[in-house]
Design a protein around this motif. Structure first.
Motif, PDB file in Angstrom:
ATOM      1  N   SER A 202       2.120   3.311  -2.030  1.00 55.40           N
ATOM      2  CA  SER A 202       1.913   4.562  -2.773  1.00 55.40           C
ATOM      3  C   SER A 202       0.492   5.082  -2.646  1.00 55.40           C
ATOM      4  O   SER A 202       0.120   5.996  -3.345  1.00 55.40           O
ATOM      5  N   MET A 203      -0.262   4.481  -1.740  1.00 53.49           N
ATOM      6  CA  MET A 203      -1.671   4.826  -1.753  1.00 53.49           C
ATOM      7  C   MET A 203      -1.971   6.231  -1.236  1.00 53.49           C
ATOM      8  O   MET A 203      -3.054   6.728  -1.421  1.00 53.49           O
ATOM      9  N   GLU A 204      -0.998   6.811  -0.565  1.00 54.04           N
ATOM     10  CA  GLU A 204      -1.260   8.158  -0.068  1.00 54.04           C
ATOM     11  C   GLU A 204      -1.721   9.066  -1.207  1.00 54.04           C
ATOM     12  O   GLU A 204      -2.494   9.985  -1.007  1.00 54.04           O
ATOM     13  N   CYS A 205      -1.199   8.751  -2.409  1.00 55.12           N
ATOM     14  CA  CYS A 205      -1.577   9.631  -3.507  1.00 55.12           C
ATOM     15  C   CYS A 205      -2.589   8.981  -4.438  1.00 55.12           C
ATOM     16  O   CYS A 205      -2.868   9.472  -5.516  1.00 55.12           O
TER      17      CYS A 205
ATOM     18  N   ARG B 279      -0.012   2.636  10.165  1.00 55.29           N
ATOM     19  CA  ARG B 279       0.135   2.126   8.786  1.00 55.29           C
ATOM     20  C   ARG B 279       1.420   2.661   8.162  1.00 55.29           C
ATOM     21  O   ARG B 279       2.172   1.928   7.538  1.00 55.29           O
TER      22      ARG B 279
ATOM     23  N   TYR C 283       9.206   8.773  -1.263  1.00 54.07           N
ATOM     24  CA  TYR C 283       8.059   8.289  -0.499  1.00 54.07           C
ATOM     25  C   TYR C 283       8.442   8.060   0.959  1.00 54.07           C
ATOM     26  O   TYR C 283       7.709   8.384   1.895  1.00 54.07           O
TER      27      TYR C 283
ATOM     28  N   THR D 114       0.840  -1.188   0.000  1.00 60.53           N
ATOM     29  CA  THR D 114       0.000   0.000   0.000  1.00 60.53           C
ATOM     30  C   THR D 114       0.874   1.238   0.000  1.00 60.53           C
ATOM     31  O   THR D 114       0.477   2.304   0.398  1.00 60.53           O
TER      32      THR D 114
ATOM     33  N   HIS E 143       9.186  -1.836   4.084  1.00 60.65           N
ATOM     34  CA  HIS E 143       9.974  -1.511   2.903  1.00 60.65           C
ATOM     35  C   HIS E 143      11.401  -1.162   3.246  1.00 60.65           C
ATOM     36  O   HIS E 143      12.031  -0.359   2.569  1.00 60.65           O
TER      37      HIS E 143
ATOM     38  N   LYS F 115       8.779  11.276   2.703  1.00 60.56           N
ATOM     39  CA  LYS F 115       7.466  11.867   2.901  1.00 60.56           C
ATOM     40  C   LYS F 115       6.749  11.198   4.072  1.00 60.56           C
ATOM     41  O   LYS F 115       6.166  11.851   4.952  1.00 60.56           O
TER      42      LYS F 115
ATOM     43  N   ASN G 194       4.556   0.490   7.008  1.00 58.57           N
ATOM     44  CA  ASN G 194       5.067   0.511   5.647  1.00 58.57           C
ATOM     45  C   ASN G 194       6.554   0.803   5.593  1.00 58.57           C
ATOM     46  O   ASN G 194       7.285   0.202   4.813  1.00 58.57           O
TER      47      ASN G 194
END
Lengths: 130, 733
Positions: free
Chosen positions: A30-33, B54, B24, A28, B62, B27, B58
Motif C-alpha cells: 500500500s505504499m504507493e499512497c 517492484r 490496489y 509494501t 500477492h 491500480k 508485488n
C-alpha cells in the motif's frame, strides 16, 4: 556497513526511500499512497551489485530511466530496511552478521526479491542447520 | 533416532494479505499496462525500472500473477494487432522493410517487458506452467503477424519473388532477406520450414526443371555442366548469405536432381560433346566438372564409369583386332601404352584418381588385350625392340619407366606362359647375336618378371645369362691353351648353351667347311677334356660368321653372314658355278632354310654376292648360282641378313602354340594331383574350378584340356572314378 568504507571502488549512489507501512509488517503493497519516511543515501559499487543480482544488472543497464542516473532509488518499506542492509553487506562480503531465524527469513525474502541467488542459498543453508 | 535435544523452532509461511483491496491490484496493473504502452511507443527511457519491477513483484507476491500474466497477453496482443495493420498498409517494396523494422521494435520492447516482469518469469511462470515471457512474445508475433491472413501469403510471395529475381540476375537486398529469414528461424524451425523452406524448395524444383530443359535443348554437354555448376554454387552461396545452414543440403539436392540426375543419360551420351568426346579430346576440365557434379547424385559415378568402360573396350577392341596394326608389333604395343597413359592421366587429373575408375580401366585393358592371342608375342617383341636399340641414349630412369609400363600390360595377359615362351626366344636371339644394348636393362626386366611371377618363371632366363658369361671364360681358356697351334686359321667363338635353358629347335647339323670343322673339333676336344660327361651338339642354324671376300676388280669386302650362308659361300672358293642340287647335297642345309639363305645371297639388291640363273625373285630347285664378281658396295663391311620376318610366320606361330599347349599339360596334371592329394575326393566341376584358380596367374586352362588330363591320370591310376557317382573322382595314393 563495512562496504561503505571502501573508497577505492567506483560507487553509484543508491538512495533509499523508506515508506510508512505501519499497517503491514511484511509488505509494501500500500505504499504507493503512503509517505516517504526518510531517505538514506548509500555509496556502493554498481558493478558488484550487477554481478550478484540480475535485478541490479538490469536496473543499471536496460535502457530505462535508472540506466542514465548516477542516483538510483529503491523504494522499500520500513520493515525491509534491516534485511536489505544485511543483503547489501552480504553481496560485498559473502557473510551475514545475523543468526536470528526471523532476521534470516527477512534476508531470504529480500534476496529472493532482488534475485541474489548466492544469498538465497546461504540463508536457506543457515536456516536448515539451525 | 536422534539423541540431540532440539530447540523448538517454527517456520511459518509468509502471511500475505490476500484479502487486500482488489482496487490496489487493478491500480498496480494499470501502471504496468501503461508502461507496456510506453515501451511500445519508444518512451521507455522515461520509465522507472525500479518502480515497475517492484509493482510486478508485488502483484505476484500477492497472488495477482494470473492477472498480471493475462493482462500482459491482452496488452501485447493489442499492440501486435496494431503493428499488423501498419505492416499490411505498407506499399509494395516497403512491406518487407516495415516488417523488419517492426520486428526489431517488438524485440526491443519484448526485452524490456521481460526485464520488468523478471520476477514473474522466475516464480509464477514455471509453477503455473505458463509460457515464459520471451517465448510468449515470439508466439504472439507469429500468430498475430506472420500468420495473419493478409501477411502470410504476401510475405511468402515477396520472399520467393526476390529469390527468383536474384536468380534472374537482379541485385536484391540480402541483408533484409537475412533479417527476415532469421526472424522465421527465431520463431521456431517449424515456422521457417512451413512458412518458407518447403514452398521455396517446391518453387526451386519447378524453376530448375524448366531451366534445365531449356539448357539441355540448346547447350552442348560442357556448357550445360558449367551452367549447372554455377547454379549449384549460387544456391550454396544463397544459403550462406541469407538462409538457414540446414537448407543447404535440401536446396542442393533439388538442383542436383533437376539439373543432373534427371538428365544424366542424355548428358553423357550427348552427340559430339558427351563423355566419349571429352575422353577422346582430353577435356580435363569438363571431365573433372562432370565427375564432381555426378558424384553428388545416386548412380552418378557408375554412369560415368560404365560409359568410359564401354568406350575403352570398344576402342581397345578395334585397336587389337585391326589387321593393319598386326603388321607392326612395336607400334601395336606403343599404341596400347599410349592409350593407357592417356586414360591414366584423365583418371588422375579429372577423376580424382578414383580407385573404382582405375579398376574399370584395368579390367577394360584385360578384356581387350586378351581378345588378340598374339598380344603376348607382341609385348615381348616390343621389349625386344627397346632392348635392341630403342633404349640407346636413354637414362636409366627412363628405361625403368618403359619397362614398368610394359609390365603393366604384362599383368593384363591371361596367357603369361605364352609371353614367357616368346620372351625366351627373343632374349636368346638378342644374346646370341650380341644385340642387347644394356645388360642392366636386361637384368632389370628379369627382376620385374621374377617379382611378378616368381622364381620358376625366370630361372631359365637367368640360366641363359649364366651360359653367356661361362662361354666367355671358356673361349678365353680355349685360346690360351691353343695359342701355339692356331696359326692363320679361322677364329671360332662358341657359345655353350645348356639344354633346356634355351629355346633350341632340334635341327640336323649342316656340313661345315673343312677349315671350320677342324677348329670345331679342337674346341670339342678342349671342352670335353675340361668337362667330363657332357655332350656337345652344334646348333649351326643359330650361328653367324664374318668372312673376307675379294671380287672381280680386286675390291675386298668383309661379309657378315649366317653360318648357313657361310657354308654356301665357301663352296664358291673351289667352283665359280654351282646348281641348287649340288649346294643342297654339299651342305645338307634343310631345304626351307637353304632357300631363304640363297634368296638373301642372290636376290637382294646391294647384297647380291651370288648371281642366279634364271633371274627371278624365288629360288627353284633347278636354279644355278654363280659367284658375282661384278658385286660392288660402297661399304667395306656388308651385312647380309637372312630373309626372316621379325614377327613369327603362321606355321611358326602354330608351332609355338603347340609347344605352349604341350608345356601346359604337365602343369595342369601337377595341379590336379596337388588338389586331389589334399582333397582325396572331389567332383569334376570343383576340380576344374580349383585348377583354374591355381593356374590363372600363368594362363587360363581350357576345361576340355583339364578333362583330358584327368582322363590320362585315371589311365595311369593316379585317380579313379567313384563306382556310384561317375562325376566323382578319388585320389589313389
Amino acid at each position: 556497513g563495512e562496504w561503505a568504507r571502501h573508497p577505492k571502488r567506483k560507487r553509484d549512489e543508491i538512495k533509499k526511500d523508506i515508506g510508512d507501512d505501519s499497517q503491514s509488517n511484511d509488505s509494501t503493497w500500500s505504499m504507493e499512497c503512503s509517505h516517504v519516511l526518510r531517505v538514506k543515501s548509500i555509496y556502493i559499487s554498481s558493478a558488484i551489485l550487477a554481478a550478484k543480482s540480475p535485478f541490479f544488472y538490469k536496473l543499471f543497464s536496460n535502457g530505462m530511466r535508472e540506466s542514465d542516473q548516477r542516483h538510483a532509488t529503491l523504494r522499500i518499506s520500513a520493515s525491509e530496511e534491516a534485511a536489505l542492509m544485511e543483503l547489501l553487506s552480504f553481496m560485498y562480503s559473502g557473510k551475514l552478521s545475523t543468526t536470528s531465524p526471523t532476521h534470516l527469513l527477512d534476508v531470504l525474502m529480500a534476496a529472493d526479491k532482488f534475485e541474489v541467488a548466492s544469498c538465497m542459498r546461504h540463508c536457506s543453508q543457515v536456516l536448515r542447520s539451525l | 533416532m536422534s539423541a540431540q535435544k532440539k530447540r523448538n523452532f517454527k517456520i511459518e509461511a509468509f502471511k500475505h494479505r490476500v484479502e487486500v483491496d482488489p482496487k490496489y491490484a487493478e491500480k498496480t496493473w494499470k501502471i504496468l499496462e501503461h508502461a507496456i504502452h510506453e515501451i511500445y511507443n519508444h518512451n521507455a527511457s522515461g520509465l522507472s525500472f525500479e518502480e515497475l519491477y517492484r509493482n510486478a513483484y508485488n502483484m505476484v507476491l500477492h497472488k495477482y500473477g494470473e492477472k498480471l500474466y493475462s493482462g500482459l497477453v491482452t496488452t501485447m496482443t493489442w499492440h501486435l494487432k496494431e503493428i499488423a495493420k501498419s505492416i499490411e498498409a505498407a506499399q509494395g517494396g516497403l512491406f518487407l522493410e516495415e516488417l523488419n523494422r517492426k520486428w526489431g521494435d517488438h524485440n526491443k520492447a519484448l526485452q524490456m517487458i521481460r526485464d520488468i516482469l523478471m520476477y514473474m518469469d522466475r516464480t509464477f511462470v514455471p509453477s503455473n506452467h505458463k509460457t515464459p515471457v520471451h517465448e510468449l512474445g515470439l508466439n504472439l508475433w507469429r500468430d498475430n503477424i506472420i500468420h495473419s491472413h493478409k501477411i502470410q501469403t504476401r510475405l511468402l510471395d515477396t520472399l520467393l519473388d526476390l529469390i527468383h529475381r536474384e536468380r534472374k540476375g537482379e541485385v536484391i537486398n540480402r541483408g533484409l532477406m537475412r533479417n527476415i529469414t532469421k526472424m522465421l528461424m527465431d520463431l521456431g524451425s517449424s515456422v521457417y520450414q512451413e512458412d518458407f523452406e518447403r514452398p521455396f524448395l517446391e518453387v526451386s524444383a519447378s524453376f530448375y526443371s524448366g531451366e534445365s530443359q531449356q539448357f539441355i535443348e540448346c547447350c552442348d554437354c560442357g556448357d550445360y555442366l558449367k551452367k549447372a555448376e554455377r547454379r549449384l554454387n549460387e544456391e550454396m552461396e544463397r544459403v550462406s548469405h541469407y538462409l538457414d545452414a540446414k537448407s543447404e543440403a535440401k536446396i542442393t539436392s533439388v538442383v542436383e536432381k533437376e539439373m543432373i540426375a534427371n538428365h544424366m543419360q542424355r548428358l553423357v551420351h550427348m552427340e559430339n560433346s558427351g563423355l566419349v568426346n571429352m575422353l577422346v579430346d582430353d577435356k580435363y576440365e569438363d571431365l573433372s566438372r562432370m565427375y564432381n557434379l555426378f558424384r553428388r547424385v545416386p548412380e552418378g559415378f557408375s554412369t560415368i564409369r560404365d560409359v568410359m568402360t564401354s568406350h575403352l573396350r570398344e576402342t581397345g577392341k578395334q585397336l587389337v583386332i585391326d589387321p593393319d596394326r598386326l603388321r607392326d608389333p612395336v607400334d601395336f604395343v606403343q599404341r596400347l601404352l599410349d592409350m593407357k597413359d592417356k586414360h591414366d592421366k584423365i583418371i588422375n587429373v579429372a577423376f580424382n584418381n578414383d580407385k573404382t575408375f582405375q579398376n574399370a580401366l584395368n579390367s577394360s585393358f584385360e578384356y581387350f588385350i586378351n581378345l588378340n592371342n598374339r598380344s603376348p608375342e607382341f609385348i615381348s617383341l616390343y621389349v625386344d625392340d627397346k632392348l635392341r636399340k630403342g633404349l640407346k641414349g636413354v637414362t636409366e630412369e627412363d628405361v625403368e619407366v618403359v619397362l614398368d609400363k610394359v609390365m603393366m600390360l604384362f599383368r593384363y595377359l591371361q596367357e603369361k606362359d605364352v609371353f614367357e615362351k616368346y620372351y625366351k626366344q627373343h632374349l636368346a636371339k638378342r644374346l646370341l647375336s650380341g644385340k642387347t644394348v644394356s645388360d642392366d636393362a636386361e637384368r632389370s626386366m628379369i627382376v620385374k618378371l621374377k617379382t611378378e611371377c616368381g622364381y620358376q618363371f625366370t630361372s631359365k632366363l637367368e640360366g641363359m645369362f649364366t651360359d653367356m658369361r661361362t662361354s666367355q671364360d671358356t673361349m678365353q681358356g680355349f685360346y690360351a691353351s691353343q695359342y701355339s697351334e692356331m696359326g692363320d686359321g679361322p677364329t671360332l667363338a662358341v657359345q655353350v648353351l645348356t639344354t633346356g635353358s634355351w629355346p633350341t629347335q632340334p635341327s640336323a647339323p649342316c656340313n661345315l667347311p673343312a677349315e671350320i670343322l677342324s677348329v670345331c673339333e679342337k674346341f670339342r676336344a678342349y671342352y670335353l677334356g675340361t668337362h667330363t660327361g657332357r655332350r656337345l651338339t652344334w646348333q649351326t642354324n643359330m650361328g653367324t660368321a664374318d668372312i673376307k671376300a675379294t671380287f672381280g676388280k680386286g675390291q675386298k669386302h668383309e661379309l657378315n653372314v649366317s653360318t648357313y650362308q657361310m657354308c654356301v659361300l665357301m663352296l664358291f672358293n673351289s667352283a665359280d658355278c654351282s646348281s641348287y642340287k649340288e649346294i643342297e647335297q654339299a651342305t645338307e642345309i634343310p631345304a626351307s632354310d637353304l632357300k631363304r639363305c640363297l634368296q638373301s645371297l642372290a636376290c637382294v639388291k646391294g647384297k647380291n654376292v651370288l648371281r642366279k640363273e634364271p633371274m627371278s625373285k624365288d629360288i627353284a630347285e633347278d636354279d644355278a648360282f654363280y659367284f658375282n664378281d661384278k658385286f660392288t658396295s660402297k661399304f667395306i663391311k656388308v651385312k647380309i641378313g637372312t630373309v626372316v620376318a621379325q614377327k613369327e610366320s603362321e606355321p611358326e606361330k602354330h608351332e609355338t602354340r603347340q609347344r605352349v599347349e604341350e608345356d601346359r599339360k604337365p602343369q595342369i596334371e601337377a595341379a590336379i594331383v596337388r588338389i586331389m592329394k589334399s582333397r582325396r575326393v572331389l567332383d569334376h566341376n570343383s576340380i576344374v574350378t580349383e585348377v583354374t584358380t591355381q593356374l590363372q596367374s600363368r594362363f587360363l586352362p581350357n576345361p576340355v584340356v583339364i578333362k583330358k588330363r584327368i582322363e590320362s591320370l585315371i589311365e595311369r591310376e593316379f585317380l579313379e572314378r567313384d563306382k556310384a557317382d561317375r562325376k566323382l573322382y578319388r585320389y589313389l595314393a
